[in-house]
Structure formats: structure tokens, C-alpha cells
Design a protein around this motif. Structure first.
Motif, short mmCIF file in Angstrom:
data_model
loop_
_atom_site.label_atom_id
_atom_site.label_comp_id
_atom_site.label_asym_id
_atom_site.label_seq_id
_atom_site.Cartn_x
_atom_site.Cartn_y
_atom_site.Cartn_z
N ARG A 14 0.84 -1.20 0.00
CA ARG A 14 0.00 0.00 0.00
C ARG A 14 0.87 1.25 0.00
O ARG A 14 0.63 2.19 -0.75
CB ARG A 14 -0.91 -0.03 1.23
CG ARG A 14 -1.82 1.17 1.37
CD ARG A 14 -2.68 0.99 2.64
NE ARG A 14 -3.46 2.17 2.90
CZ ARG A 14 -3.03 3.22 3.59
NH1 ARG A 14 -1.82 3.23 4.11
NH2 ARG A 14 -3.81 4.26 3.78
N GLU A 15 1.90 1.26 0.85
CA GLU A 15 2.81 2.41 0.90
C GLU A 15 3.55 2.60 -0.41
O GLU A 15 3.73 3.73 -0.86
CB GLU A 15 3.82 2.25 2.05
CG GLU A 15 3.24 2.55 3.41
CD GLU A 15 2.66 3.97 3.51
OE1 GLU A 15 3.36 4.95 3.18
OE2 GLU A 15 1.49 4.09 3.91
N LYS A 16 3.97 1.52 -1.05
CA LYS A 16 4.66 1.63 -2.34
C LYS A 16 3.74 2.23 -3.39
O LYS A 16 4.18 3.01 -4.24
CB LYS A 16 5.17 0.26 -2.80
CG LYS A 16 6.39 -0.19 -2.03
CD LYS A 16 6.97 -1.46 -2.62
CE LYS A 16 8.25 -1.81 -1.89
NZ LYS A 16 9.10 -2.70 -2.66
N ILE A 17 2.46 1.89 -3.33
CA ILE A 17 1.49 2.46 -4.27
C ILE A 17 1.26 3.94 -3.95
O ILE A 17 1.29 4.78 -4.84
CB ILE A 17 0.16 1.68 -4.24
CG1 ILE A 17 0.38 0.26 -4.80
CG2 ILE A 17 -0.93 2.41 -5.02
CD1 ILE A 17 -0.77 -0.70 -4.56
N LEU A 18 1.07 4.26 -2.68
CA LEU A 18 0.81 5.65 -2.30
C LEU A 18 2.00 6.56 -2.56
O LEU A 18 1.84 7.73 -2.89
CB LEU A 18 0.40 5.73 -0.82
CG LEU A 18 -0.95 5.10 -0.48
CD1 LEU A 18 -1.18 5.10 1.03
CD2 LEU A 18 -2.09 5.82 -1.19
N GLU A 54 -9.80 -5.25 -2.75
CA GLU A 54 -11.07 -4.81 -2.16
C GLU A 54 -11.10 -3.29 -1.96
O GLU A 54 -12.16 -2.67 -2.01
CB GLU A 54 -11.30 -5.49 -0.81
CG GLU A 54 -11.69 -6.94 -0.93
CD GLU A 54 -11.78 -7.64 0.43
OE1 GLU A 54 -11.49 -7.00 1.47
OE2 GLU A 54 -12.12 -8.83 0.45
N GLN A 55 -9.93 -2.70 -1.73
CA GLN A 55 -9.85 -1.27 -1.47
C GLN A 55 -9.45 -0.48 -2.72
O GLN A 55 -9.07 0.68 -2.63
CB GLN A 55 -8.89 -1.02 -0.31
CG GLN A 55 -9.46 -1.61 0.96
CD GLN A 55 -8.44 -1.74 2.07
OE1 GLN A 55 -7.34 -1.24 1.96
NE2 GLN A 55 -8.81 -2.43 3.12
N ASN A 56 -9.55 -1.14 -3.88
CA ASN A 56 -9.32 -0.49 -5.18
C ASN A 56 -7.91 0.02 -5.41
O ASN A 56 -7.70 0.93 -6.20
CB ASN A 56 -10.33 0.63 -5.43
CG ASN A 56 -11.73 0.10 -5.57
OD1 ASN A 56 -11.95 -0.98 -6.10
ND2 ASN A 56 -12.69 0.85 -5.06
N PHE A 57 -6.92 -0.54 -4.74
CA PHE A 57 -5.54 -0.17 -5.00
C PHE A 57 -5.01 -0.91 -6.24
O PHE A 57 -4.19 -0.38 -6.97
CB PHE A 57 -4.63 -0.52 -3.81
CG PHE A 57 -4.72 0.45 -2.67
CD1 PHE A 57 -4.06 1.67 -2.72
CD2 PHE A 57 -5.45 0.14 -1.55
CE1 PHE A 57 -4.13 2.56 -1.67
CE2 PHE A 57 -5.53 1.02 -0.48
CZ PHE A 57 -4.87 2.25 -0.55
N ILE A 58 -5.47 -2.14 -6.42
CA ILE A 58 -4.98 -2.98 -7.52
C ILE A 58 -6.12 -3.63 -8.26
O ILE A 58 -7.25 -3.70 -7.76
CB ILE A 58 -4.01 -4.09 -7.01
CG1 ILE A 58 -4.73 -5.03 -6.03
CG2 ILE A 58 -2.75 -3.48 -6.40
CD1 ILE A 58 -3.95 -6.27 -5.66
N THR A 71 -7.62 4.55 -10.47
CA THR A 71 -8.66 5.24 -9.70
C THR A 71 -8.19 5.49 -8.28
O THR A 71 -7.28 4.84 -7.77
CB THR A 71 -9.95 4.42 -9.66
OG1 THR A 71 -9.66 3.16 -9.07
CG2 THR A 71 -10.52 4.23 -11.04
N LYS A 72 -8.82 6.45 -7.65
CA LYS A 72 -8.48 6.78 -6.28
C LYS A 72 -8.97 5.67 -5.35
O LYS A 72 -10.13 5.28 -5.39
CB LYS A 72 -9.15 8.09 -5.90
CG LYS A 72 -8.29 8.98 -5.07
CD LYS A 72 -8.91 10.37 -5.01
CE LYS A 72 -8.34 11.23 -3.94
NZ LYS A 72 -6.96 11.51 -3.95
#
Length: 83
Positions: A14-18, A54-58, A71-72
Motif C-alpha cells: 500500500r505504501e509503495k502504491i501511495l 477490495e480497497q481499489n488499489f490494484i 482510480t483513487k
């Protein structure tokens, strides 16, 4: 209470994506590569990826790989149960 492995891996990815280490549209490493890189089991990787999805990161596409979504993502607190 100790944070379990899938939560740690979830937070790392998640941090790598953010932080844009994985930019939208980028294919992230395979399950096997993540297992090797972080020393965790395949089920641990799958669980972390499921949470990210589930949280739309991937977005996961069978036979093609896992990609960072453009998408956000939903706003969700970092999972840290060590308090």
C-alpha cells in the motif's frame, strides 16, 4: 498484539502504491516473486493482495497479472494492531 504477516505485506505494498513506487498501470510482482522477496507464504501474499483489491488499489487479471489501479483508492486506515 502482533500484526500478522498479510497485514504487514498489505501495508508495505500500500505504501509503495501511495508513494508512487508502483504507479497506476504498473504490473506488480507475481505472487511467487512477492513470496521470495518478503519470505512469506503464497496464502499470505494472496490475502494481502485481496485486501488491496477490495480497497481499489490494484486490479487482478487472471493470466495477465496484478496492476495498480488508476482510480483513487478508498480511504482506509493503516492496519496496525500493535497498541
Amino acid at each position: 498484539m502482533q500484526m500478522v504477516s498479510y497485514q504487514k505485506l498489505y501495508n508495505i505494498l500500500r505504501e509503495k502504491i501511495l508513494k508512487k513506487e508502483y504507479v497506476p498501470g504498473t504490473r506488480i510482482p507475481t505472487e511467487r516473486e512477492l513470496c521470495d522477496e518478503y519470505g512469506v507464504s503464497r496464502i499470505t501474499v494472496r490475502h494481502a493482495l485481496m485486501l488491496l483489491q477490495e480497497q481499489n488499489f490494484i486490479e487482478r487479471m487472471q493470466g495477465r497479472g496484478t496492476y495498480v489501479r488508476a482510480t483513487k483508492p478508498k480511504k482506509v486506515a493503516i492496519m496496525d494492531f500493535a497498541y
